[in-house]
Design a protein around this motif. Structure first.
Motif, PDB file in Angstrom:
ATOM      1  N   LEU A 190      31.282  43.728  42.997  1.00  0.00           N
ATOM      2  CA  LEU A 190      32.574  43.423  42.396  1.00  0.00           C
ATOM      3  C   LEU A 190      33.716  43.957  43.251  1.00  0.00           C
ATOM      4  O   LEU A 190      34.723  43.262  43.476  1.00  0.00           O
ATOM      5  CB  LEU A 190      32.635  44.029  40.993  1.00  0.00           C
ATOM      6  CG  LEU A 190      33.979  43.940  40.279  1.00  0.00           C
ATOM      7  CD1 LEU A 190      34.371  42.495  40.040  1.00  0.00           C
ATOM      8  CD2 LEU A 190      33.931  44.712  38.964  1.00  0.00           C
ATOM      9  N   ARG A 259      39.904  36.933  39.526  1.00  0.00           N
ATOM     10  CA  ARG A 259      38.706  37.479  38.892  1.00  0.00           C
ATOM     11  C   ARG A 259      39.133  38.221  37.645  1.00  0.00           C
ATOM     12  O   ARG A 259      39.998  39.087  37.692  1.00  0.00           O
ATOM     13  CB  ARG A 259      37.929  38.399  39.838  1.00  0.00           C
ATOM     14  CG  ARG A 259      36.587  38.852  39.224  1.00  0.00           C
ATOM     15  CD  ARG A 259      35.578  39.140  40.282  1.00  0.00           C
ATOM     16  NE  ARG A 259      35.157  37.959  41.015  1.00  0.00           N
ATOM     17  CZ  ARG A 259      34.148  37.151  40.637  1.00  0.00           C
ATOM     18  NH1 ARG A 259      33.453  37.408  39.534  1.00  0.00           N
ATOM     19  NH2 ARG A 259      33.827  36.119  41.381  1.00  0.00           N
ATOM     20  N   LEU A 261      37.848  40.430  34.282  1.00  0.00           N
ATOM     21  CA  LEU A 261      36.775  41.295  33.816  1.00  0.00           C
ATOM     22  C   LEU A 261      37.035  41.726  32.387  1.00  0.00           C
ATOM     23  O   LEU A 261      38.186  41.816  31.949  1.00  0.00           O
ATOM     24  CB  LEU A 261      36.679  42.558  34.681  1.00  0.00           C
ATOM     25  CG  LEU A 261      36.731  42.421  36.201  1.00  0.00           C
ATOM     26  CD1 LEU A 261      36.744  43.808  36.837  1.00  0.00           C
ATOM     27  CD2 LEU A 261      35.574  41.594  36.708  1.00  0.00           C
ATOM     28  N   GLY A 263      35.513  45.100  29.955  1.00  0.00           N
ATOM     29  CA  GLY A 263      34.734  46.316  30.153  1.00  0.00           C
ATOM     30  C   GLY A 263      35.257  47.472  29.331  1.00  0.00           C
ATOM     31  O   GLY A 263      35.977  47.296  28.337  1.00  0.00           O
ATOM     32  N   PRO A 276      32.973  47.792  34.306  1.00  0.00           N
ATOM     33  CA  PRO A 276      33.001  46.357  34.001  1.00  0.00           C
ATOM     34  C   PRO A 276      31.735  45.894  33.293  1.00  0.00           C
ATOM     35  O   PRO A 276      30.624  46.293  33.664  1.00  0.00           O
ATOM     36  CB  PRO A 276      33.132  45.705  35.386  1.00  0.00           C
ATOM     37  CG  PRO A 276      32.517  46.705  36.321  1.00  0.00           C
ATOM     38  CD  PRO A 276      32.800  48.057  35.744  1.00  0.00           C
ATOM     39  N   THR A 278      31.666  42.274  32.041  1.00  0.00           N
ATOM     40  CA  THR A 278      31.558  40.862  32.414  1.00  0.00           C
ATOM     41  C   THR A 278      32.517  40.595  33.566  1.00  0.00           C
ATOM     42  O   THR A 278      33.523  41.289  33.722  1.00  0.00           O
ATOM     43  CB  THR A 278      31.901  39.919  31.239  1.00  0.00           C
ATOM     44  OG1 THR A 278      33.296  40.047  30.912  1.00  0.00           O
ATOM     45  CG2 THR A 278      31.061  40.234  30.009  1.00  0.00           C
ATOM     46  N   SER A 279      32.203  39.579  34.345  1.00  0.00           N
ATOM     47  CA  SER A 279      33.020  39.235  35.509  1.00  0.00           C
ATOM     48  C   SER A 279      32.995  37.727  35.703  1.00  0.00           C
ATOM     49  O   SER A 279      31.916  37.124  35.771  1.00  0.00           O
ATOM     50  CB  SER A 279      32.481  39.947  36.755  1.00  0.00           C
ATOM     51  OG  SER A 279      33.139  39.515  37.919  1.00  0.00           O
TER      52      SER A 279
END
Length: 325
Positions: A190, A259, A261, A263, A276, A278-279
């Protein structure tokens, strides 16, 4: 009870009219926040105290969450490639409504505003067919602003000026998620993906339900998450769900990267850590013709899918029912 519209301050007007890309944050059912980027093309009615942006039925989750909980925030956080030159950071917080069926007049006004920021729209029989859904099936999100916060610079340093509702106190910490707070994506990978995305923002749900959007700097990372730095006092202590955005864009948004995220944010005396969970990434080609074709095809597919799977009807039902209690 009705309230008089909140007219935004003079210092914010040029920023609102001129920023090419801004960040929009909305809250999640679990009490977190998601922050993403949009191009609002200067939409806003100062006398009515209303800001706005557009999206499409191809992003139904965003619309569903806003319809269920209208607390949103708009952060005017970068002057890149726009028309504003003022160095201030503007955060607008308010309640959103969604116009799923805008009038032809409103769509025409959007097209005129869009060309100022995004360039001339190609025209002709093939282009008109390709871009029909992209231009004619837009969804408007209108935000009646309840609070404007303006910092003297884009890093949110210095004392802000607040117009409207007084800021609430810091929100209490949240209970950790059932799956734990540790990262659920590869942090090293990431960190590499966001290395070329210079604009970084964090969003969390404030004590009054409105998202708060804060510029942050990534100072490092390890297996426990990203290490962040933020202006003093803008991140509440404790742990909570939070959203993260890293993005970059070129003139007229011909070429962009983003991007987003979700978290877990932890703020202690030792520092700020973001784990995090999800991404999701998005990239647009840096060639105008290819970008225009892509936008047209994606809009066609998104509308077809929304009609086929019932998304359009579900969103209309949510809009008619109003926000969830």
């Amino acid at each position: 009870m009705t309230f008089a519209p909140l007219r935004w301050p003079d210092t914010a007007d040029a920023v609102i009219r001129g920023d090419l890309t801004i960040a929009v944050a909305y809250v999640t059912p679990a009490g977190g926040a998601v922050v993403t980027s949009v191009s609002p093309v200067g939409l806003g009615d100062r006398e009515a105290g209303r800001l706005g942006f557009t999206t499409s039925l191809g992003f139904p989750r965003k619309l569903e969450r806003i319809l269920r909980d209208p607390h949103v925030a708009l952060a005017y956080h970068t002057r890149d490639h726009g028309f504003a030159t003022d160095a201030s950071l503007v955060l607008a917080q308010g309640s959103a409504s969604v116009d799923l069926r805008p009038s032809p007049e409103r769509l025409a006004e959007l097209a005129r505003a869009g060309e100022r920021f995004l360039g001339k729209t190609p025209r002709g029989p093939v282009w008109n067919w390709l871009l029909r859904e992209y231009h004619q099936e837009r969804v408007f999100v209108d935000v009646d602003v309840e609070r404007f916060t303006v910092w003297p610079d884009l890093a949110a340093r210095g004392a802000p000026t607040v117009t409207g509702a007084a800021p609430p106190g810091a929100p209490a910490g949240q209970a950790p998620p059932a799956k734990g707070t540790a990262p659920r994506v590869d942090v090293s990978a990431l960190a590499r993906r966001i290395r070329g995305l210079p604009h970084r923002l964090l969003a969390y749900r404030g004590a009054d339900g409105h998202p708060v959007v804060v510029p942050v700097t990534v100072t490092g990372h390890d297996a426990a998450g990203l290490r962040l730095d933020a202006p003093e006092g803008l991140l509440p202590p404790g742990g909570r769900r939070a959203g993260f955005l890293a993005h970059a864009f070129r003139p007229q948004c011909v070429g962009l990267g983003m991007r987003t995220l979700t978290g877990w944010l932890t703020v202690t005396e030792e520092g700020v850590r973001y784990a995090p969970h999800t991404s999701k990434g998005l990239a647009a080609p840096p060639y105008k013709g290819l970008l225009t074709v892509s936008n047209g095809l994606l809009a066609k597919y998104g509308l077809w899918r929304a009609r086929r799977d019932g998304t359009a009807a579900r969103l209309r039902g949510l809009a008619a029912r109003g926000p969830a209690e």
